[in-house]
Design a protein around this motif. Structure first.
Motif, PDB file in Angstrom:
ATOM      1  N   ASN A 165       0.844  -1.202   0.000  1.00  0.00           N
ATOM      2  CA  ASN A 165       0.000   0.000   0.000  1.00  0.00           C
ATOM      3  C   ASN A 165       0.876   1.248   0.000  1.00  0.00           C
ATOM      4  O   ASN A 165       1.847   1.324   0.757  1.00  0.00           O
ATOM      5  CB  ASN A 165      -0.903   0.016   1.237  1.00  0.00           C
ATOM      6  N   ASN A 166       0.515   2.217  -0.859  1.00  0.00           N
ATOM      7  CA  ASN A 166       1.270   3.469  -0.889  1.00  0.00           C
ATOM      8  C   ASN A 166       1.099   4.209   0.434  1.00  0.00           C
ATOM      9  O   ASN A 166       0.019   4.229   1.020  1.00  0.00           O
ATOM     10  CB  ASN A 166       0.810   4.359  -2.040  1.00  0.00           C
ATOM     11  N   LEU A 167       2.176   4.824   0.901  1.00  0.00           N
ATOM     12  CA  LEU A 167       2.160   5.588   2.138  1.00  0.00           C
ATOM     13  C   LEU A 167       2.001   7.072   1.817  1.00  0.00           C
ATOM     14  O   LEU A 167       2.636   7.588   0.900  1.00  0.00           O
ATOM     15  CB  LEU A 167       3.459   5.372   2.929  1.00  0.00           C
ATOM     16  N   ASP A 168       1.141   7.720   2.569  1.00  0.00           N
ATOM     17  CA  ASP A 168       0.996   9.172   2.426  1.00  0.00           C
ATOM     18  C   ASP A 168       2.225   9.837   3.019  1.00  0.00           C
ATOM     19  O   ASP A 168       2.869   9.307   3.923  1.00  0.00           O
ATOM     20  CB  ASP A 168      -0.250   9.663   3.179  1.00  0.00           C
ATOM     21  N   ARG A 169       2.548  11.013   2.515  1.00  0.00           N
ATOM     22  CA  ARG A 169       3.673  11.765   3.057  1.00  0.00           C
ATOM     23  C   ARG A 169       3.372  13.254   2.939  1.00  0.00           C
ATOM     24  O   ARG A 169       2.501  13.655   2.169  1.00  0.00           O
ATOM     25  CB  ARG A 169       4.974  11.401   2.368  1.00  0.00           C
ATOM     26  N   ILE A 170       4.065  14.038   3.712  1.00  0.00           N
ATOM     27  CA  ILE A 170       3.851  15.479   3.723  1.00  0.00           C
ATOM     28  C   ILE A 170       4.647  16.103   2.586  1.00  0.00           C
ATOM     29  O   ILE A 170       5.842  15.897   2.453  1.00  0.00           O
ATOM     30  CB  ILE A 170       4.286  16.096   5.070  1.00  0.00           C
ATOM     31  N   GLY A 171       3.961  16.882   1.760  1.00  0.00           N
ATOM     32  CA  GLY A 171       4.614  17.552   0.644  1.00  0.00           C
ATOM     33  C   GLY A 171       5.178  18.901   1.040  1.00  0.00           C
ATOM     34  O   GLY A 171       6.315  19.236   0.723  1.00  0.00           O
ATOM     35  N   GLN A 172       4.395  19.684   1.767  1.00  0.00           N
ATOM     36  CA  GLN A 172       4.839  21.007   2.204  1.00  0.00           C
ATOM     37  C   GLN A 172       4.025  21.436   3.410  1.00  0.00           C
ATOM     38  O   GLN A 172       2.927  20.936   3.639  1.00  0.00           O
ATOM     39  CB  GLN A 172       4.736  22.037   1.079  1.00  0.00           C
ATOM     40  N   VAL A 173       4.598  22.356   4.149  1.00  0.00           N
ATOM     41  CA  VAL A 173       3.934  22.917   5.328  1.00  0.00           C
ATOM     42  C   VAL A 173       3.981  24.435   5.208  1.00  0.00           C
ATOM     43  O   VAL A 173       5.035  25.010   4.955  1.00  0.00           O
ATOM     44  CB  VAL A 173       4.644  22.478   6.637  1.00  0.00           C
ATOM     45  N   VAL A 174       2.824  25.070   5.375  1.00  0.00           N
ATOM     46  CA  VAL A 174       2.715  26.531   5.321  1.00  0.00           C
ATOM     47  C   VAL A 174       2.094  26.993   6.630  1.00  0.00           C
ATOM     48  O   VAL A 174       1.095  26.422   7.072  1.00  0.00           O
ATOM     49  CB  VAL A 174       1.825  26.979   4.139  1.00  0.00           C
ATOM     50  N   THR A 175       2.700  27.995   7.246  1.00  0.00           N
ATOM     51  CA  THR A 175       2.124  28.558   8.473  1.00  0.00           C
ATOM     52  C   THR A 175       1.963  30.065   8.309  1.00  0.00           C
ATOM     53  O   THR A 175       2.726  30.706   7.579  1.00  0.00           O
ATOM     54  CB  THR A 175       3.009  28.277   9.706  1.00  0.00           C
ATOM     55  N   ALA A 176       0.962  30.584   8.971  1.00  0.00           N
ATOM     56  CA  ALA A 176       0.734  32.025   8.977  1.00  0.00           C
ATOM     57  C   ALA A 176       0.105  32.387  10.314  1.00  0.00           C
ATOM     58  O   ALA A 176      -0.485  31.544  10.988  1.00  0.00           O
ATOM     59  CB  ALA A 176      -0.164  32.444   7.825  1.00  0.00           C
ATOM     60  N   SER A 177       0.243  33.638  10.682  1.00  0.00           N
ATOM     61  CA  SER A 177      -0.350  34.099  11.939  1.00  0.00           C
ATOM     62  C   SER A 177      -0.751  35.560  11.802  1.00  0.00           C
ATOM     63  O   SER A 177      -0.306  36.260  10.895  1.00  0.00           O
ATOM     64  CB  SER A 177       0.631  33.926  13.098  1.00  0.00           C
ATOM     65  N   THR A 178      -1.619  35.985  12.713  1.00  0.00           N
ATOM     66  CA  THR A 178      -2.001  37.386  12.779  1.00  0.00           C
ATOM     67  C   THR A 178      -2.277  37.742  14.228  1.00  0.00           C
ATOM     68  O   THR A 178      -2.763  36.913  14.989  1.00  0.00           O
ATOM     69  CB  THR A 178      -3.235  37.711  11.906  1.00  0.00           C
ATOM     70  N   SER A 179      -1.935  38.950  14.573  1.00  0.00           N
ATOM     71  CA  SER A 179      -2.270  39.462  15.901  1.00  0.00           C
ATOM     72  C   SER A 179      -3.133  40.723  15.773  1.00  0.00           C
ATOM     73  O   SER A 179      -3.330  41.443  16.746  1.00  0.00           O
ATOM     74  CB  SER A 179      -0.998  39.756  16.703  1.00  0.00           C
ATOM     75  N   THR A 180      -3.680  40.947  14.578  1.00  0.00           N
ATOM     76  CA  THR A 180      -4.554  42.087  14.353  1.00  0.00           C
ATOM     77  C   THR A 180      -5.899  41.841  15.035  1.00  0.00           C
ATOM     78  O   THR A 180      -6.541  40.810  14.811  1.00  0.00           O
ATOM     79  CB  THR A 180      -4.768  42.318  12.844  1.00  0.00           C
ATOM     80  N   LEU A 181      -6.317  42.780  15.853  1.00  0.00           N
ATOM     81  CA  LEU A 181      -7.569  42.652  16.593  1.00  0.00           C
ATOM     82  C   LEU A 181      -8.770  42.720  15.656  1.00  0.00           C
ATOM     83  O   LEU A 181      -8.862  43.601  14.805  1.00  0.00           O
ATOM     84  CB  LEU A 181      -7.683  43.763  17.640  1.00  0.00           C
ATOM     85  N   LEU A 182      -9.679  41.752  15.816  1.00  0.00           N
ATOM     86  CA  LEU A 182     -10.986  41.810  15.168  1.00  0.00           C
ATOM     87  C   LEU A 182     -12.014  41.933  16.278  1.00  0.00           C
ATOM     88  O   LEU A 182     -12.039  41.116  17.198  1.00  0.00           O
ATOM     89  CB  LEU A 182     -11.272  40.542  14.363  1.00  0.00           C
ATOM     90  N   SER A 183     -12.829  42.947  16.204  1.00  0.00           N
ATOM     91  CA  SER A 183     -13.947  43.117  17.132  1.00  0.00           C
ATOM     92  C   SER A 183     -15.200  43.254  16.288  1.00  0.00           C
ATOM     93  O   SER A 183     -15.304  44.165  15.467  1.00  0.00           O
ATOM     94  CB  SER A 183     -13.746  44.353  18.015  1.00  0.00           C
ATOM     95  N   THR A 184     -16.140  42.320  16.462  1.00  0.00           N
ATOM     96  CA  THR A 184     -17.339  42.320  15.627  1.00  0.00           C
ATOM     97  C   THR A 184     -18.552  41.882  16.429  1.00  0.00           C
ATOM     98  O   THR A 184     -18.427  41.104  17.374  1.00  0.00           O
ATOM     99  CB  THR A 184     -17.164  41.396  14.402  1.00  0.00           C
ATOM    100  N   SER A 185     -19.680  42.366  16.035  1.00  0.00           N
ATOM    101  CA  SER A 185     -20.947  41.851  16.551  1.00  0.00           C
ATOM    102  C   SER A 185     -21.871  41.564  15.366  1.00  0.00           C
ATOM    103  O   SER A 185     -23.092  41.494  15.514  1.00  0.00           O
ATOM    104  CB  SER A 185     -21.589  42.829  17.535  1.00  0.00           C
ATOM    105  N   ALA A 186     -21.260  41.381  14.197  1.00  0.00           N
ATOM    106  CA  ALA A 186     -22.015  41.119  12.973  1.00  0.00           C
ATOM    107  C   ALA A 186     -22.727  39.774  13.063  1.00  0.00           C
ATOM    108  O   ALA A 186     -22.150  38.789  13.528  1.00  0.00           O
ATOM    109  CB  ALA A 186     -21.085  41.133  11.763  1.00  0.00           C
ATOM    110  N   ASP A 187     -23.960  39.732  12.599  1.00  0.00           N
ATOM    111  CA  ASP A 187     -24.725  38.496  12.586  1.00  0.00           C
ATOM    112  C   ASP A 187     -24.579  37.780  11.237  1.00  0.00           C
ATOM    113  O   ASP A 187     -25.363  36.921  10.895  1.00  0.00           O
ATOM    114  CB  ASP A 187     -26.194  38.772  12.901  1.00  0.00           C
ATOM    115  N   SER A 188     -23.554  38.189  10.467  1.00  0.00           N
ATOM    116  CA  SER A 188     -23.192  37.500   9.235  1.00  0.00           C
ATOM    117  C   SER A 188     -21.688  37.269   9.281  1.00  0.00           C
ATOM    118  O   SER A 188     -20.968  37.927  10.029  1.00  0.00           O
ATOM    119  CB  SER A 188     -23.588  38.330   8.009  1.00  0.00           C
ATOM    120  N   PHE A 189     -21.199  36.310   8.494  1.00  0.00           N
ATOM    121  CA  PHE A 189     -19.789  35.941   8.560  1.00  0.00           C
ATOM    122  C   PHE A 189     -18.885  37.079   8.083  1.00  0.00           C
ATOM    123  O   PHE A 189     -19.158  37.719   7.065  1.00  0.00           O
ATOM    124  CB  PHE A 189     -19.518  34.684   7.732  1.00  0.00           C
ATOM    125  N   VAL A 190     -17.803  37.316   8.835  1.00  0.00           N
ATOM    126  CA  VAL A 190     -16.782  38.303   8.482  1.00  0.00           C
ATOM    127  C   VAL A 190     -15.414  37.631   8.570  1.00  0.00           C
ATOM    128  O   VAL A 190     -15.226  36.675   9.319  1.00  0.00           O
ATOM    129  CB  VAL A 190     -16.819  39.552   9.404  1.00  0.00           C
TER     130      VAL A 190
END
Length: 158
Positions: free
Chosen positions: A15-40
């Motif tokens: 059986n073929n074995l799966d393997r990891i091709g690449q890893v991408v990471t990202a982060s943010t520390s920008t504040l989001l403050s919302t009370s929207a009743d729809s997706f933002v």
């Protein structure tokens, strides 16, 4: 120096074995403050370009939050994970709703916690893909209030 080249890795049963091709990471520390009743957009986003159309993408998200509620109500908000404009995770009442009962005293109207979600996506593409987190709540929801959110994308080669 030697180079080892193979077309596939297999277990002892062939059986073929799966393997990891690449890893991408990202982060943010920008504040989001919302009370929207729809997706933002939460501001948490990352791009990956799969090597093969058969690749799967493991999406891992951790994002700290706190939420303010009117007295006598439950803390609740929803999350959605998008690939481009396509929702790859939109939880229903049992999986996408986050309810919070920690943080503060019993008379406090503030709850806090961590959005922690992992999904596996099968995009069938070798184009650059953008994954992002969206949130909605009719209550005041804050993401990254003096903290940082992270998204990690792993390409699983098959």
């Amino acid at each position: 120096m030697s180079t080892l080249k193979v077309n596939a890795l297999q277990d002892t049963s062939g059986n073929n074995l799966d393997r990891i091709g690449q890893v991408v990471t990202a982060s943010t520390s920008t504040l989001l403050s919302t009370s929207a009743d729809s997706f933002v957009d939460s501001g948490l986003t990352a791009n990956i370009t799969p090597q093969f159309t058969s690749s799967k993408i493991l999406v891992m998200i951790d994002s700290p939050y706190h939420i303010l509620r009117p007295s006598g109500t439950t803390w609740v908000f929803n999350i959605k994970i998008l690939r481009g404009s396509t929702a790859v995770f939109t939880g229903g009442a049992s999986e996408g709703d986050y309810q919070c009962g920690i943080g503060g005293t019993s008379s406090s109207n503030r709850g806090c916690g961590m959005i922690s979600k992992m999904i596996v996506d099968s995009p069938s593409s070798t184009s650059t893909l953008t994954y992002k987190l969206q949130v909605k709540s009719g209550q005041t929801l804050k993401i990254n209030d003096s903290t940082t959110s992270h998204i990690t994308l792993l390409e699983i080669l098959q």
